[in-house]
Write a protein that holds these residues in place. Sequence first.
Motif, mmCIF file in Angstrom:
data_model
loop_
_atom_site.group_PDB
_atom_site.id
_atom_site.type_symbol
_atom_site.label_atom_id
_atom_site.label_comp_id
_atom_site.label_asym_id
_atom_site.label_seq_id
_atom_site.Cartn_x
_atom_site.Cartn_y
_atom_site.Cartn_z
ATOM 1 N N HIS A 14 5.563 -7.270 -3.260
ATOM 2 C CA HIS A 14 4.129 -7.077 -3.114
ATOM 3 C C HIS A 14 3.757 -5.796 -3.865
ATOM 4 O O HIS A 14 4.541 -4.854 -3.906
ATOM 5 C CB HIS A 14 3.794 -6.936 -1.629
ATOM 6 C CG HIS A 14 2.330 -6.904 -1.369
ATOM 7 N ND1 HIS A 14 1.522 -7.975 -1.657
ATOM 8 C CD2 HIS A 14 1.537 -5.947 -0.870
ATOM 9 C CE1 HIS A 14 0.283 -7.669 -1.337
ATOM 10 N NE2 HIS A 14 0.259 -6.447 -0.848
ATOM 11 N N ASP A 16 2.748 -2.284 -4.690
ATOM 12 C CA ASP A 16 2.843 -1.036 -3.922
ATOM 13 C C ASP A 16 4.058 -0.953 -3.009
ATOM 14 O O ASP A 16 4.219 0.038 -2.303
ATOM 15 C CB ASP A 16 1.601 -0.813 -3.046
ATOM 16 C CG ASP A 16 0.638 0.138 -3.718
ATOM 17 O OD1 ASP A 16 0.879 0.463 -4.893
ATOM 18 O OD2 ASP A 16 -0.345 0.531 -3.083
ATOM 19 N N HIS A 17 4.875 -1.967 -2.970
ATOM 20 C CA HIS A 17 6.048 -1.881 -2.109
ATOM 21 C C HIS A 17 7.196 -1.095 -2.769
ATOM 22 O O HIS A 17 8.250 -0.943 -2.189
ATOM 23 C CB HIS A 17 6.500 -3.270 -1.648
ATOM 24 C CG HIS A 17 5.680 -3.777 -0.499
ATOM 25 N ND1 HIS A 17 6.080 -4.783 0.333
ATOM 26 C CD2 HIS A 17 4.466 -3.369 -0.040
ATOM 27 C CE1 HIS A 17 5.138 -4.984 1.260
ATOM 28 N NE2 HIS A 17 4.157 -4.147 1.034
ATOM 29 N N GLY A 18 6.929 -0.610 -3.989
ATOM 30 C CA GLY A 18 7.858 0.348 -4.581
ATOM 31 C C GLY A 18 8.778 -0.195 -5.657
ATOM 32 O O GLY A 18 9.818 0.391 -5.947
ATOM 33 N N LYS A 19 8.369 -1.296 -6.280
ATOM 34 C CA LYS A 19 9.202 -1.908 -7.313
ATOM 35 C C LYS A 19 9.461 -0.960 -8.478
ATOM 36 O O LYS A 19 10.603 -0.781 -8.903
ATOM 37 C CB LYS A 19 8.489 -3.178 -7.804
ATOM 38 C CG LYS A 19 9.174 -3.900 -8.917
ATOM 39 C CD LYS A 19 8.532 -5.258 -9.155
ATOM 40 C CE LYS A 19 7.084 -5.102 -9.631
ATOM 41 N NZ LYS A 19 6.413 -6.393 -9.759
ATOM 42 N N THR A 20 8.388 -0.366 -8.998
ATOM 43 C CA THR A 20 8.525 0.505 -10.155
ATOM 44 C C THR A 20 9.473 1.661 -9.856
ATOM 45 O O THR A 20 10.378 1.960 -10.634
ATOM 46 C CB THR A 20 7.143 1.080 -10.537
ATOM 47 O OG1 THR A 20 6.221 -0.012 -10.575
ATOM 48 C CG2 THR A 20 7.183 1.752 -11.875
ATOM 49 N N GLN A 42 7.172 6.113 -15.524
ATOM 50 C CA GLN A 42 7.629 4.921 -14.832
ATOM 51 C C GLN A 42 7.644 3.749 -15.800
ATOM 52 O O GLN A 42 6.768 3.590 -16.615
ATOM 53 C CB GLN A 42 6.717 4.609 -13.644
ATOM 54 C CG GLN A 42 6.835 5.677 -12.578
ATOM 55 C CD GLN A 42 6.205 5.232 -11.292
ATOM 56 O OE1 GLN A 42 5.139 4.656 -11.302
ATOM 57 N NE2 GLN A 42 6.865 5.508 -10.198
ATOM 58 N N SER A 46 2.264 -0.613 -13.205
ATOM 59 C CA SER A 46 1.252 -1.654 -13.198
ATOM 60 C C SER A 46 -0.078 -1.099 -13.692
ATOM 61 O O SER A 46 -0.325 0.082 -13.597
ATOM 62 C CB SER A 46 1.048 -2.168 -11.782
ATOM 63 O OG SER A 46 2.255 -2.570 -11.236
ATOM 64 N N ASN A 129 12.724 -1.490 1.572
ATOM 65 C CA ASN A 129 12.527 -0.279 0.786
ATOM 66 C C ASN A 129 11.682 0.758 1.534
ATOM 67 O O ASN A 129 11.026 0.424 2.519
ATOM 68 C CB ASN A 129 11.841 -0.681 -0.529
ATOM 69 C CG ASN A 129 11.852 0.424 -1.550
ATOM 70 O OD1 ASN A 129 12.780 1.230 -1.609
ATOM 71 N ND2 ASN A 129 10.803 0.477 -2.369
ATOM 72 N N ASP A 132 12.678 5.910 3.946
ATOM 73 C CA ASP A 132 12.440 7.332 4.231
ATOM 74 C C ASP A 132 11.075 7.555 4.883
ATOM 75 O O ASP A 132 10.790 8.630 5.388
ATOM 76 C CB ASP A 132 12.511 8.115 2.919
ATOM 77 C CG ASP A 132 11.457 7.653 1.932
ATOM 78 O OD1 ASP A 132 10.498 8.384 1.696
ATOM 79 O OD2 ASP A 132 11.587 6.525 1.412
ATOM 80 N N ARG A 133 10.242 6.533 4.890
ATOM 81 C CA ARG A 133 8.910 6.716 5.500
ATOM 82 C C ARG A 133 9.069 7.084 6.974
ATOM 83 O O ARG A 133 9.854 6.461 7.683
ATOM 84 C CB ARG A 133 8.109 5.411 5.432
ATOM 85 C CG ARG A 133 7.517 5.099 4.082
ATOM 86 C CD ARG A 133 6.763 3.794 4.121
ATOM 87 N NE ARG A 133 5.535 3.893 4.928
ATOM 88 C CZ ARG A 133 4.412 3.227 4.666
ATOM 89 N NH1 ARG A 133 4.359 2.396 3.647
ATOM 90 N NH2 ARG A 133 3.368 3.362 5.434
ATOM 91 N N SER A 167 15.624 3.583 -0.396
ATOM 92 C CA SER A 167 14.461 4.393 -0.714
ATOM 93 C C SER A 167 14.494 4.606 -2.213
ATOM 94 O O SER A 167 15.338 5.345 -2.722
ATOM 95 C CB SER A 167 14.509 5.740 0.012
ATOM 96 O OG SER A 167 13.550 6.610 -0.586
ATOM 97 N N GLY A 168 13.595 3.944 -2.888
ATOM 98 C CA GLY A 168 13.533 4.098 -4.339
ATOM 99 C C GLY A 168 13.185 5.535 -4.677
ATOM 100 O O GLY A 168 13.690 6.111 -5.639
HETATM 101 P P1 GDP Z 1 4.961 -1.046 -7.169
HETATM 102 O O1 GDP Z 1 3.504 -1.334 -7.174
HETATM 103 O O2 GDP Z 1 5.694 -2.013 -6.296
HETATM 104 O O3 GDP Z 1 5.575 -0.938 -8.529
HETATM 105 O O4 GDP Z 1 5.144 0.354 -6.410
HETATM 106 P P2 GDP Z 1 5.415 1.832 -6.947
HETATM 107 O O5 GDP Z 1 6.841 2.018 -7.300
HETATM 108 O O6 GDP Z 1 4.411 2.181 -7.982
HETATM 109 O O7 GDP Z 1 5.156 2.650 -5.608
HETATM 110 C C1 GDP Z 1 3.964 2.508 -4.891
HETATM 111 C C2 GDP Z 1 3.759 3.726 -4.019
HETATM 112 O O8 GDP Z 1 4.795 3.826 -3.050
HETATM 113 C C3 GDP Z 1 3.780 5.029 -4.800
HETATM 114 O O9 GDP Z 1 2.812 5.876 -4.233
HETATM 115 C C4 GDP Z 1 5.179 5.561 -4.576
HETATM 116 O O10 GDP Z 1 5.233 6.953 -4.643
HETATM 117 C C5 GDP Z 1 5.473 5.065 -3.168
HETATM 118 N N1 GDP Z 1 6.904 4.814 -3.004
HETATM 119 C C6 GDP Z 1 7.702 4.101 -3.830
HETATM 120 N N2 GDP Z 1 8.965 4.088 -3.360
HETATM 121 C C7 GDP Z 1 8.960 4.769 -2.209
HETATM 122 C C8 GDP Z 1 9.972 5.092 -1.249
HETATM 123 O O11 GDP Z 1 11.134 4.734 -1.361
HETATM 124 N N3 GDP Z 1 9.581 5.826 -0.172
HETATM 125 C C9 GDP Z 1 8.304 6.241 -0.007
HETATM 126 N N4 GDP Z 1 8.032 6.959 1.076
HETATM 127 N N5 GDP Z 1 7.334 5.955 -0.880
HETATM 128 C C10 GDP Z 1 7.651 5.241 -1.973
#
Ligand code: GDP
Length: 591
Positions: A14, A16-20, A42, A46, A129, A132-133, A167-168
Motif C-alpha cells: 500500500h 506509504d507502507h514503506g516500500k521505497t 530514494q 512515488s 514493516n 520501530d513505530r 524496519s526499512g
Molecule cells: P512507499 O510509499 O511505500 O514507497 O513508502 P516510503 O518508503 O516513501 O515511506 C512512507 C513513509 O513512511 C515515509 O514518511 C517514511 O519515512 C516512513 N517510513 C518508511 N519506513 C519506515 C519504517 O521502517 N519505520 C517508520 N517508523 N517509518 C517508516
Amino acid sequence: IRRDDLRNIAIIAHVDHGKTTLVDAMLRQSGQFRASQLQGEQILDSNALERERGITILAKNIAIQYGGTKINVIDTPGHADFGGEVERTLGLADGALLLVDAFEGPMPQTKFVLRKAFERKLKPIVVINKIDRPDARPDEVLNEIFDTFIELGANEEQADFPYIFASGKAGFASHDPQAREGTIQPLLDLILRHVPGPEVNPDGPFKLLVTSLDFSEYVGRIAIGRIHSGSVKRGTKLAIVKAGGVIANGAADQVLVFDKLGRVEVESASAGEIVAIVGVPAIDIGDTVTVPDDPTPLPRIEVDEPTLSMNFRVNDGPLVGEGQFLTTRHLKERLDRELISNVALRVEPSDERDAFRVSGRGLLHLSVLIETMRREGYELTVGKPEVILKRIDGVLHEPYEYLVVDVPQGQMGPVMELVGARRGEMVKMDVKGAYAHLEFTIPARGLLGLRTRLLSATQGEAILHHNFHGYQPMKGEIPRRVNGVMVSMVRGQAVAYALDHLQQRGTMFVSPGDEVYEGMIIAENARSEDLLVNPCKEKKLTNIRAAGSDKNILLKPPRQLTLEIALEYIESDELVEVTPSKIRLRKRHLT
Ligand code: GDP
C-alpha cells in the motif's frame, strides 16, 4: 532447468507502507552504494499524484545483487488497473513480497493485486514493516494478514506463508517482532529461500513476450519483458510477431537489464532475465520478440480496450502565469508522447475544431492523465465523457466491464443496489472475513459516476477495479440521476465550491491533508452522511465525520479527485476547463 543465480519478485504494498525506504535499505546493505550516493535519495520514489490518490500509477523496477544472486524487484501498480497492467506485471515474477505497515495492517486496496497473485499461484513472503513505530502491533497485524489471505482464497500452502518483521527506516529485518536493530540480510535470505529461481529453457530459440513499453527520444520504443527461452546478444537480428501473425524486423541494438539505479546495458542476457530491448521500433505490448528463423509467437496478451472518449482542446485566452500561449500543436505533441507508454490510451482527430478525441479505460484513467497535464501547466478544456459504441451486424453494441468491488460486509447492500440500478449483474459474491468481495458485469456507461456514488454510499470504504469484458448489444437507457456540481479550485488554497450541489442532498468533497484535515464547506445543505471521500484514506474518515456533523467542515480536496468528480457530472455540451490554477465545471442547471 531452474536458474539459481536469479530471482524475480513482485513487490506489493500500500502507498506509504514503506516500500521505497525498504528497497533503499536492501540496496544499500547489499553493498551497492557508497554512503554519499544515498544521502536523502530514494530510488523508487512515488510521484505526488500517486500519494494523493493512494494508488501507484507508475511502476519502477530495480535489481539487487546479493552474494552471487541477482534479485529483480518488480514494482506492481498498487491499485488502479489501466488495461491489465497488474496481470502483466505479476506475469514477470516467480514470487511476491507483501509489505504491510506494522500499525496500519493490511489495506483493502492491496487486495486486488494480492488476489491476482494468488490466482497466479505466487506464494507471497510477508514483511511486516515499520516495527520501530511506537504504535506498532506486529503480532496482531500478522494475524490480520493471515485472515486476509484466507479471505482471498489462499490455498493451504499460500496460507502457510513465510514472514519477517522489518524496519526499512532503521535498516533491519528480523524474525523477532521486538528486534530494534540488525541488518536487512534475513530478508534477503528469506527471498532466496522461498522464491524459486526462474524455470527456463536456455537453449531454445530466443523468445520474449513484451509486457511493457518504454520510450526514449533517441531510440524510440523500448520493449520490456521476461526472456522465455534462449538468449539475446547485442546485435542479434530479431523478428517481432505482432497481432495476426504479422512479422516486423528489428535488431537488439541494446540489451538492458535492471540494476541498482534502474537499467544498465549488457552484452547479452538469457532466459529468465527481465530485459529491455532497444532496436524494435514497431513494438507493442503482447508482441513476441524472437529470432527470424523460428518466428513462432508466445501466447499473446491483450491490453484492455479503451471504452470512454473525451474531447481535449487547448483553452482560449492567455494562460494564467507565464503569459505564454499553448497551441494545438503543443497538445498534439504532448498526447503523442503519452501514447507511447500509456498503452490503454488512444488519440484521434475530433469532429470539433482544434480538438482531439482521447479514449481511455474509464474516468479514473483519463482524469489521471488530465491532472498530470494540468500539473505540467497545460490549460485544457475537456468535453463530456462518452462511451465508445460499435455497430456490429447493424446492431449498436456497447462496451461492458468486469467490475470487482471490495467492501465491508455491512455495506454490501448499497453496493448491490447502486450497481444493480446501473444494469450491473452479479457474477460472484464472496463474504469470508470482514470484507465482502463482489464481482459484476456492467455496461461501461454504468460506471460513469459510480465510483463517487459508491464511495459516498459506503463512507469511502468501497474499492473498485474493472477490466474490459467485451461488447454486447445495447439495451436501452441506464437510469442515471444527473446532479450538478460546480468546482472551482485555487492552487495552494485548494478551495472548492460545489455550488449547484446535488439537488436533494448536499455533497461535500473531503480530503485529508497530509495528517491534518482542514478546509471549508463546499455545498449547501451538506450533511455528514453525504461525505465524498478520498478513497486512499478512508480509514481516517471517522475523525472527520465526528468532527463535522454539519456543514462548514473540512476539506482540501485532492485536485485530481475533484476533477474526476467534476467529469462525472458533465452533461450535454458543458465543458470542464482544466488549468493549472483551477478546475471549473461550467454548468448551472441540472436535470
Ligand atoms: P512507499 O510509499 O511505500 O514507497 O513508502 P516510503 O518508503 O516513501 O515511506 C512512507 C513513509 O513512511 C515515509 O514518511 C517514511 O519515512 C516512513 N517510513 C518508511 N519506513 C519506515 C519504517 O521502517 N519505520 C517508520 N517508523 N517509518 C517508516
